[in-house]
Design a protein around this motif. Structure first.
Motif, PDB file in Angstrom:
ATOM      1  N   ARG A  36       0.845  -1.188   0.000  1.00 50.62           N
ATOM      2  CA  ARG A  36       0.000   0.000   0.000  1.00 50.62           C
ATOM      3  C   ARG A  36       0.880   1.237   0.000  1.00 50.62           C
ATOM      4  N   ALA A  37       0.361   2.334  -0.534  1.00 46.59           N
ATOM      5  CA  ALA A  37       1.048   3.618  -0.523  1.00 46.59           C
ATOM      6  C   ALA A  37       0.287   4.564   0.386  1.00 46.59           C
ATOM      7  N   VAL A  38       1.023   5.337   1.208  1.00 48.67           N
ATOM      8  CA  VAL A  38       0.390   6.260   2.146  1.00 48.67           C
ATOM      9  C   VAL A  38       0.853   7.698   1.969  1.00 48.67           C
ATOM     10  N   ALA A  39       1.896   7.939   1.163  1.00 46.29           N
ATOM     11  CA  ALA A  39       2.436   9.291   1.041  1.00 46.29           C
ATOM     12  C   ALA A  39       3.074   9.465  -0.328  1.00 46.29           C
ATOM     13  N   MET A  79       5.670  10.517   4.709  1.00 45.50           N
ATOM     14  CA  MET A  79       7.009  10.602   4.121  1.00 45.50           C
ATOM     15  C   MET A  79       7.262  12.022   3.669  1.00 45.50           C
ATOM     16  N   VAL A  80       8.536  12.449   3.710  1.00 50.49           N
ATOM     17  CA  VAL A  80       8.938  13.723   3.130  1.00 50.49           C
ATOM     18  C   VAL A  80      10.199  13.519   2.315  1.00 50.49           C
ATOM     19  N   LEU A  81      10.354  14.409   1.346  1.00 50.01           N
ATOM     20  CA  LEU A  81      11.551  14.454   0.520  1.00 50.01           C
ATOM     21  C   LEU A  81      12.383  15.641   0.995  1.00 50.01           C
ATOM     22  N   LEU A  82      13.599  15.379   1.467  1.00 49.58           N
ATOM     23  CA  LEU A  82      14.461  16.444   1.963  1.00 49.58           C
ATOM     24  C   LEU A  82      15.071  17.219   0.794  1.00 49.58           C
ATOM     25  N   PRO A  83      15.508  18.459   1.038  1.00 51.55           N
ATOM     26  CA  PRO A  83      16.031  19.281  -0.060  1.00 51.55           C
ATOM     27  C   PRO A  83      17.171  18.635  -0.834  1.00 51.55           C
ATOM     28  N   VAL A 118       6.993   7.752  -3.852  1.00 51.46           N
ATOM     29  CA  VAL A 118       5.835   7.182  -3.161  1.00 51.46           C
ATOM     30  C   VAL A 118       6.320   6.270  -2.041  1.00 51.46           C
ATOM     31  N   ALA A 119       5.749   6.426  -0.849  1.00 49.53           N
ATOM     32  CA  ALA A 119       6.150   5.610   0.293  1.00 49.53           C
ATOM     33  C   ALA A 119       4.947   4.897   0.870  1.00 49.53           C
TER      34      ALA A 119
END
Length: 444
Positions: free
Chosen positions: A297-300, A358-362, A311-312
């Motif tokens: 499953r994907a949540v973020a 989830m976040v993507l850092l700079p 996608v995480a």
């Protein structure tokens, strides 16, 4: 506007980080710009200048509730908005929205000591669950969620708008609240406010993946999937959207899961601004990804400056689920330069590791937040830009986070090049019995 800290430069929300991709698809790996990205010397440490008593955490007591917490975070200038829901106490489930200052103190000028509660009926049978929060121009705060069946009615999209002082905005819907009945039973899992102040909600309607859009004042936007204001995507017997992002072209990228051939697979859908499926992405606008025999499953979702889609979620059998990240090129093809053929998945604990956000850092690194192991410990996993667990972070790339006696981690938000905000909840006995919404600030 002032920044959260004098030494911190605030970033725009993660769902607005995408740039216009090149006209032709870049080679594998080129769509995500990797620039540095190594953890700072303080990575994984809570910032003691945030919250109270040098803990790095702000705890907002919900009262004698038995469930809930903060599930979404929004940053506007030097203010933090934490959105969630709480159950118990007065009965039923209510929206909970708190506003904090940049250093984690509750804002006394917002609601009752920094927090507001919103319900649709004074009944223990009324359940309204918040799934997203965002800000509109002028300082208004919008909460997005859904109201469960009440009095035999259907489950509907629930929206609320608050003025700067936390009062419901009477110019929005019915006294600041609005229900959108889309003709079935709607369950909303995520929502956001777009740059033009329109409101997006995603989830499920009658077993189908749902995307809906409202105008800035909360009315159904009939220019989206004209004239319905919403669209569903049928992908097998059951499908659901869990997260949404918007790129600079106004396209919606929606992720979730679908039941197919006896298992659940990860789904990515891209829509044009008018609500039509984007035929230039995946298979006529849709990607269904998964390995035989493995539920996923994907949540973020996060969009890179180069147009990549990250996608995480989690994947595996019950009792052995692990965090998983997939990266796609702007046209939806797997980014073969990431992980193994576009997939990064390694065991992090000996039990179920369930991703929440989830976040993507700079610099291109990926941080997945969730809860894992037999004790459901709050966890962060940091992946390099190439899709490997980062050995310089935590223990081999995985870090447990102490949010309290029974702390749970629900959401994560980038606020600068080297700091993130964490949101969750805690049902514990310290500093007193009840449920707490928790916001923490951590170095990256």
């Amino acid at each position: 506007m002032r920044s959260l800290l004098a030494m911190v430069v605030l970033l725009v929300p993660s769902h607005l980080l995408a740039e216009e991709p090149a006209a032709s698809a870049p080679p594998a790996g080129a769509a995500l710009r990797c620039a540095g990205g190594e953890p700072s010397a303080l990575a994984g440490q809570l910032d003691p200048s945030f919250g109270g008593e040098g803990t790095g955490m702000a705890r907002v007591r919900f009262g004698a509730d038995d469930d809930g917490g903060f599930f979404k975070l929004d940053v506007a200038g030097d203010e933090i908005v934490a959105g969630g829901w709480g159950q118990g106490g007065l009965g039923g489930v209510r929206f909970r929205v708190a506003r904090l200052t940049g250093d984690g103190a509750r804002d006394p000028g917002f609601g009752d000591g920094g927090m507001v509660m919103t319900s649709w009926a004074a009944s223990t049978g009324d359940y309204v669950t918040l799934a997203g929060v965002g800000d509109q121009r002028g300082g208004a705060i919008v909460a997005v969620g859904w109201r469960d069946r009440f009095g035999g009615g259907s489950a509907d999209v629930a929206l609320a708008r608050y003025a700067k002082d936390g009062s419901l905005d009477p110019s929005f819907g019915d006294g600041g609240k609005r229900l959108l009945d889309l003709g079935g039973d709607e369950v909303i899992r995520a929502g956001l406010v777009a740059r033009d102040d329109r409101i997006v909600a995603v989830g499920q309607r009658d077993g189908r993946l749902l995307i809906a859009r409202a105008t800035a004042d909360g009315a159904l936007d009939t220019s989206f999937a004209r004239p319905r204001g919403h669209r569903t995507v049928a992908l097998g017997p059951s499908s659901v959207a869990e997260a949404v992002a918007i790129d600079l072209r106004g396209r919606l990228v929606v992720v979730g899961s679908a039941e197919r051939d006896g298992q659940r697979d990860m789904v990515v859908v891209r829509l044009l601004p008018d609500g039509a499926l984007d035929g230039s992405f995946g298979d006529r606008g849709v990607i269904v990804a998964g390995d035989p025999g493995i539920d996923e499953r994907a949540v973020a979702v996060a969009l890179s400056p180069g147009g990549a889609v990250v996608v995480a979620g989690d994947a595996g059998a019950a009792g052995a689920r692990d965090f998983q990240v997939r990266r796609f090129l702007p046209d939806g093809a797997p980014d073969l330069a990431f992980g193994e053929a576009g997939v990064a998945a390694w065991p992090t604990t000996g039990g179920d590791d369930l991703a929440e956000d989830m976040v993507l850092l700079p610099g291109g690194a990926v941080v997945v937040a969730g809860n894992g192991g037999d004790a459901a410990t709050p966890l962060l996993a940091r992946y390099t830009c190439g899709g490997a667990l980062d050995p310089a972070f935590g223990d081999g790339g995985v870090l447990p986070v102490d949010l309290g006696e029974f702390g749970v981690l629900h959401t994560v938000r980038v606020i600068s090049g080297d700091q993130i905000l964490l949101g969750g909840g805690d049902v514990g006995m310290s500093p007193g019995p009840g449920t707490y919404g928790v916001v923490a600030r951590m170095w990256m």
